[in-house]
Design an enzyme around this catalytic site. Sequence first.
Site, PDB file in Angstrom:
ATOM      1  N   VAL A 469       0.842  -1.199   0.000  1.00 24.27           N
ATOM      2  CA  VAL A 469       0.000   0.000   0.000  1.00 24.27           C
ATOM      3  C   VAL A 469       0.880   1.253   0.000  1.00 24.27           C
ATOM      4  CG1 VAL A 469      -2.033  -1.073   1.003  1.00 24.27           C
ATOM      5  CG2 VAL A 469      -0.281  -0.159   2.520  1.00 24.27           C
ATOM      6  N   GLU A 603       0.006  -6.294 -17.018  1.00 25.89           N
ATOM      7  CA  GLU A 603       0.173  -5.242 -18.035  1.00 25.89           C
ATOM      8  C   GLU A 603       1.162  -4.170 -17.603  1.00 25.89           C
ATOM      9  OE1 GLU A 603       0.495  -3.617 -20.920  1.00 25.89           O
ATOM     10  OE2 GLU A 603      -1.540  -4.162 -21.543  1.00 25.89           O
ATOM     11  N   VAL A 606       5.509  -3.687 -17.986  1.00 22.98           N
ATOM     12  CA  VAL A 606       6.261  -2.987 -19.018  1.00 22.98           C
ATOM     13  C   VAL A 606       5.496  -1.716 -19.386  1.00 22.98           C
ATOM     14  CG1 VAL A 606       7.251  -3.136 -21.322  1.00 22.98           C
ATOM     15  CG2 VAL A 606       7.018  -5.213 -19.939  1.00 22.98           C
ATOM     16  N   ALA A 608       4.463   0.740 -17.543  1.00 22.42           N
ATOM     17  CA  ALA A 608       3.449   1.190 -16.559  1.00 22.42           C
ATOM     18  C   ALA A 608       2.045   1.123 -17.137  1.00 22.42           C
ATOM     19  CB  ALA A 608       3.799   2.583 -16.058  1.00 22.42           C
ATOM     20  N   ASP A 675      16.640  -3.715 -15.123  1.00 27.19           N
ATOM     21  CA  ASP A 675      15.206  -3.493 -15.192  1.00 27.19           C
ATOM     22  C   ASP A 675      14.704  -3.630 -16.641  1.00 27.19           C
ATOM     23  OD1 ASP A 675      12.806  -2.648 -13.798  1.00 27.19           O
ATOM     24  OD2 ASP A 675      12.975  -0.840 -15.034  1.00 27.19           O
ATOM     25  N   LYS A 679      12.047  -6.345 -18.433  1.00 26.63           N
ATOM     26  CA  LYS A 679      10.897  -5.931 -19.245  1.00 26.63           C
ATOM     27  C   LYS A 679      10.957  -6.561 -20.630  1.00 26.63           C
ATOM     28  CE  LYS A 679      10.173  -1.490 -16.945  1.00 26.63           C
ATOM     29  NZ  LYS A 679      10.566  -0.086 -16.931  1.00 26.63           N
ATOM     30  N   GLY A 793       5.819   5.988 -13.040  1.00 21.97           N
ATOM     31  CA  GLY A 793       5.053   6.877 -12.162  1.00 21.97           C
ATOM     32  C   GLY A 793       3.941   6.091 -11.493  1.00 21.97           C
TER      33      GLY A 793
END
Length: 812
Positions: A469, A603, A606, A608, A675, A679, A793
């Site tokens: 959270v 989803e 990759v 966001a 990273d 992806k 983001g």
Amino acid sequence: MKVLKFGGTSVGSVDNILNVKKIVEAIDEPVIVVVSAFGGVTDQLLYTSKLASQGDMSYQKELDDIMDRHLNLINDVVPAIEQSHVLQQTSTMLEELENIFRGVYLIKDLSQKTSDTIVSYGERLSSYIISFVINGSKLYDARLFIKTVKQFQKHIVDFEMTNRLIKEMFATLPKVALIPGFISSSKDTGDVTNLGRGGSDYTASILAAALNASILEIWTDVDGFMTADPKMISSAYVIDRLSFIEAMELCNFGAKVIYPPTIYPVYHKNIPILIRNTFNPDAPGTFISNEQDTGKNKATIRGISSIDNTCLVTVQGLGMVGVIGVNKRIFRALADNGISVFMVSQASSENNTTFAIKNEEADLAVRVLNEEFALERAQGEINDMVIKKDLATVAIVGEFMKNTPGIAGKLFGTLGRAGISVIACAQGASEINISFVIKKKYLRKALNSIHDSFFLSEYKMLNLFIIGVGTVGGHLLEQIEHQQQKLMKQNGVKLNVIGIADINKILMRREGLDLKTCIRDLYASGLDSSPELIIDEILQMNIFNAVFVDCTASDDIAGLYETLLNNNISVVAANKIAASSMYKKYALLKETARKRGIKFLFETNVGAGLPIINTMNDLINSGDHIFKLEAVLSGTLNYIFNTISEDIPLSRAISMAVDARYAEPDPRIDLSGTDVIRKLVILAREAGCEVEQSDVKTNLILPEKYFEGSLEDFWKQIPALDAEFEEKRKKLAVKEKRLRFVASMHDGVCQVGPVEVGSHHPFYELEGSNNIIMISTERYHDYPMVIKGYGAGAEVTAAGVFADIISIANIR
Ligand code: ADP
Ligand code: ASP
Ligand code: MG
């Protein structure tokens, strides 16, 4: 003339009794009013009997409670001038009851006859008291005209004598005839008997039929017959009209709102039944008649009901095949011993017959069948009886199921998706009822899943567990809260967050959390969290339409997916670890979800919130082939390349990326391309290639040594590269080129590394931390498909997770 029956729930308290008075006195034709014992009194009498028969002195306390309750009620509901008389008569009855209990306590024995005598006081007392509350009412003793005979261990109504006596007794009707429900007397001995638990409904029906009433009204504590037991399913709603057959099928299978034998006498005389709510007399209720509902509510399934006390007995053996008379012997043996069978299923091979009975009759059933088939068992033609206890039977009912294909398919598909296995099932050729047996522990989940699938025209419910959270999970909770009402109204989807957890705390509530306060509540009253506890709590809750949402970056949480999927809980992951781990693991998770008819969605792994994976899936599913992918997938690296300038050297650009929270706290995770590799592996797999992270060729943007030491060393050493990077940038700028960190897959070969792109290349103009992906396929060949936008983001990632959740709602 009408017959009204008020159940124990309707005569449980002072206010309720005054409601009943108001309802009855407002009727301006003769009425027969049947009343139950005051709410809970029958249970209390039986419990007190048990205590007394065990020699447990505390029976006296229970008895005192029963006595006080009746005497207090008199003070509150009986008009003052009659009170002393009523109190005296009631006390006399209660003294008789006390004497019987004392006898039971002293000799520690409770015969059926004594027990029947004791419970009869419930209705005798309530009807006596209420007869002084309702103006103009005349009290009758049901024992004088409801007559029973004994069959096996049960008292059944002798209709011939009962109907005759009722007609004699009510040759002339008073304004209000008040009659105790439930109780009766033996035709042969005159002893008090009863019609079985819930039997007041039956008393009322017998009277209505014998006297040709215009209607039988059953007044209770719910607005009518509902699509399911409202105590189990909060979204159950009232059915306006039912046919006798439908009502019979539903209450036979546990819809307690009517005692099952009630339907038959009035059905026979075509007298309609109206179920009404004493606490809400303005509600229209449910009208049960011989007419089928042809109105707008012509749902194929009208209701669901269930019995949790189920045991299956199976008679099996090769010696049964083709032999005539085996079933006759099974059912005769059971009938001779008074065992009632409520469901039967036989395979067409005739190799076995399975039937459902109550758990408490199982041992007797097995004994009598073992005896019946002793010879065949000795010869090996029939095996020993097999019993399975602690099961539940569920029935879905509706006259419109007839000739409607696909109902059974939908039913069993729904159960399958909920991970519930059907142990036995039966559907008669009348096609009004499909019954099936499952483990008792799955009952609530089964009822909810089926109700959700067949009835919830208003909305579909998804039950969410959100783990993590922090930034993404926190935004997700906010977005759900913001959208909840709109989704319910516009999309018919209700999102119910029933659990949240982070690394420290866990908070679960079956009925749903308050999204405004849940994070505060988590820290205030959550349990100490661990992956083991998270999975235990979720599995224990055993809830339908469940979705696990992983907003962490944790290895341990990703490790839970397999168990979750195997328990038919869909998984939505913002966490990339599972989809980019060993190919075998990724494939297993996808395969498990597919087989179980649920979803494993990621989803946001990759790009966001960018619709990359779904778009690729759509292309592939519609027959296209992806042969090439080129993409800028690291927001951090793109930001750094865009930021380096004459004034801002590499080292500064890196620290700015960390400050802006694009980069990980240790920026080397981004700089090393780890990273991006993850992806790319996910994308390549979704494009159909079996690749591992180690298969990806990597060209680092920094020499190897910068990744070796501590983070502190890194920050110290990195300015040494500033000049070289600026030099390179300048040279490229002259040629109108820019550096991009590109991930690509070409015919299954994957690589990541810096690439110089010219001003005409789609990657040249890629602002800030944006992502871009170009997909080349057989259809999008000369001009690849391009998807571009914010690639990182918390807010857009949360929105992507949200979209995955919604897509699960839509598959049901
Ligand atoms: P009464 O005391 O009036 O006879 P009961 O407790 O015997 O009342 O029956 C009413 C109860 O039946 C309701 O409170 C409800 O919990 C339960 N019930 C079970 N299935 C259904 C259903 N399909 N529709 C309505 N009520 C049901
Ligand atoms: N009082 C009886 C019972 O609780 C009968 C009834 O309420 O219908 O079973
Ligand atoms: Mg009842």
